[in-house]
Motif scaffolding. Structure first.
Motif, PDB file in Angstrom:
ATOM      1  N   SER A 122       0.646  -1.521   0.374  1.00 43.17           N
ATOM      2  CA  SER A 122      -0.317   0.029  -0.263  1.00 43.17           C
ATOM      3  C   SER A 122       0.651   0.987  -0.131  1.00 43.17           C
ATOM      4  O   SER A 122       0.226   2.151  -0.743  1.00 43.17           O
ATOM      5  N   ASN A 123       1.768   1.078   0.597  1.00 47.83           N
ATOM      6  CA  ASN A 123       2.861   2.549   0.645  1.00 47.83           C
ATOM      7  C   ASN A 123       3.714   2.264  -0.699  1.00 47.83           C
ATOM      8  O   ASN A 123       3.877   3.734  -1.403  1.00 47.83           O
TER       9      ASN A 123
ATOM     10  N   TYR B  31       0.916   4.696  -3.233  1.00 48.21           N
ATOM     11  CA  TYR B  31       1.141   5.897  -2.219  1.00 48.21           C
ATOM     12  C   TYR B  31       1.953   6.029  -3.153  1.00 48.21           C
ATOM     13  O   TYR B  31       1.851   7.609  -3.852  1.00 48.21           O
TER      14      TYR B  31
ATOM     15  N   ALA C  89      -2.067  12.041  -2.759  1.00 41.90           N
ATOM     16  CA  ALA C  89      -3.691  11.281  -1.267  1.00 41.90           C
ATOM     17  C   ALA C  89      -2.962  11.095  -0.236  1.00 41.90           C
ATOM     18  O   ALA C  89      -3.377  11.311   0.893  1.00 41.90           O
TER      19      ALA C  89
ATOM     20  N   GLU D 267      -0.950  10.408   2.820  1.00 35.91           N
ATOM     21  CA  GLU D 267      -0.598   8.655   3.521  1.00 35.91           C
ATOM     22  C   GLU D 267      -2.171   8.756   4.060  1.00 35.91           C
ATOM     23  O   GLU D 267      -1.711   7.355   4.567  1.00 35.91           O
TER      24      GLU D 267
ATOM     25  N   LEU E  15      -3.994   5.908   1.825  1.00 36.87           N
ATOM     26  CA  LEU E  15      -3.858   4.314   1.458  1.00 36.87           C
ATOM     27  C   LEU E  15      -3.270   3.348   2.646  1.00 36.87           C
ATOM     28  O   LEU E  15      -3.327   2.440   3.166  1.00 36.87           O
TER      29      LEU E  15
END
Length: 138
Positions: free
Chosen positions: A71-72, A75, A85, A87, A89
């Motif tokens: 997920s990072n 991002y 967006a 952080e 996510l």
């Protein structure tokens, strides 16, 4: 040899920090809950314990951390494409797994004969409802 060992440790920790997007209170909470859940899971299922189930539990925790890292990366890709967006996510994914760990801790605690305090149990019950309602949506 000692210096090589230091460089390997430095490289691995640097990669992990980059992969996870740094360290935050959410990741601290997640790792503490991982350890507590694993320990209470072993204790609550003491009669049915097996090395295979314990191994599978460890793999499950590893995959959980993989998704936090992925997920990072998503991002970072969005950031590179110009979508700021924040952080949201990676934090959302960490929060999702924190909730799942809390639910698992409650279940293990019940198996051990200890009820959770009412406010915490109410909170976790509401989280279960939210998670179950999301699974029913297709």
């Amino acid at each position: 040899m000692e210096e090589v060992k230091r460089y390997v440790i430095l490289g691995v920790t640097s990669f992990v920090a980059y992969f996870l997007g740094g360290w935050s209170i959410l990741l601290t909470a997640l790792i503490v809950l991982n350890v507590l859940d694993y320990a209470t899971g072993l204790t609550a299922n003491w009669q049915q314990r097996s090395s295979l189930r314990a191994f599978q539990g460890g793999i499950k925790k590893g995959i959980m951390w993989m998704w936090v890292g992925v997920s990072n990366l998503i991002y970072l890709i969005l950031l590179e494409l110009g979508y700021d967006a924040g952080e949201v996510l990676p934090n959302f994914v960490a929060l999702y797994f924190i909730v799942m760990e809390l639910i698992s801790l409650e279940e293990n605690s019940k198996k051990l004969g200890l009820e959770m305090p009412t406010p915490l149990s109410f909170f976790i019950g509401k989280l279960k409802e939210i998670m179950n309602s999301k699974k029913d949506v297709k």
